[in-house]
Design an enzyme around this catalytic site. Structure first.
Site, PDB file in Angstrom:
ATOM      1  N   HIS A 124     -12.999   1.548 -11.411  1.00 36.85           N
ATOM      2  CA  HIS A 124     -13.650   1.702 -12.713  1.00 36.85           C
ATOM      3  C   HIS A 124     -13.762   3.160 -13.123  1.00 36.85           C
ATOM      4  CE1 HIS A 124     -17.445   3.016 -10.880  1.00 36.85           C
ATOM      5  NE2 HIS A 124     -17.476   1.926 -10.137  1.00 36.85           N
ATOM      6  N   CYS A 141     -17.323   0.992  -4.849  1.00 37.73           N
ATOM      7  CA  CYS A 141     -16.154   0.886  -5.734  1.00 37.73           C
ATOM      8  C   CYS A 141     -15.252   2.107  -5.598  1.00 37.73           C
ATOM      9  CB  CYS A 141     -16.614   0.743  -7.183  1.00 37.73           C
ATOM     10  SG  CYS A 141     -17.525  -0.788  -7.509  1.00 37.73           S
TER      11      CYS A 141
END
Length: 166
Positions: A124, A141
């Site tokens: 992301h 992430c």
């Protein structure tokens, strides 16, 4: 005369709006991305088409990046072979691509320890109030900047394998 002026004005407005388009959705017409490789230690992510590197990115990881992710909240980024299983156009982090962690073995292991394996692992961006601070700032992430995730989002399709190495 009025019709020509109106058409010229409309054409100019269309041209100006196209130039000022800040859409986060980009078009990609290059070689198809056939796999992603992430090297946690080097903080690098590579997009491949066949055996050729198409793009290279510097990345940020989970706050505790050494070792494989095992449990919810451990701050680790997973290691292993996964797939991109969802493209999120409405991510709180600008755009995001979900990694298929956890697999059945990781779920079984976490449950055998009386814990949850975690999930919601994405590649992301850093939009808005969620901007990263420091070297490794995510909850597990893989993060890039917003401009880079726009590019990656346009290049990577659902089903693309991702290999995450220590």
């Amino acid at each position: 005369m009025q019709r020509r002026t109106l058409l010229s004005g409309l054409g100019a407005m269309a041209l100006l709006s196209a130039c000022g388009d800040s859409s986060k959705f980009k078009n990609y017409e290059g070689a198809p991305v056939t796999q992603i490789q992430v090297f946690k230690k080097d903080r690098k992510m590579y997009l491949f088409s066949g055996d050729q590197i198409v793009k290279t990115y510097d990345i940020a990881l989970g706050g505790q990046p050494v070792g494989p992710k095992q449990f919810e909240g451990d701050g680790k980024t997973p290691e292993g072979v996964y797939y991109i299983d969802w493209r999120n156009p409405n991510s709180a982090y600008h755009l995001s691509l979900r990694v298929s962690y956890p697999n059945p073995q990781q779920i079984s292991f976490a449950e055998s320890q009386g814990r949850k394996p975690g999930g919601d692992i994405f590649i992301h961006g850093q939009a808005g109030a969620n901007k990263g601070r420091g070297k490794d700032w995510t909850a597990g992430c893989i993060a890039v900047n917003d401009k880079q995730i726009e590019e990656i989002y346009s290049m990577v399709l659902t089903g693309t394998p991702i290999f995450i190495y220590p």
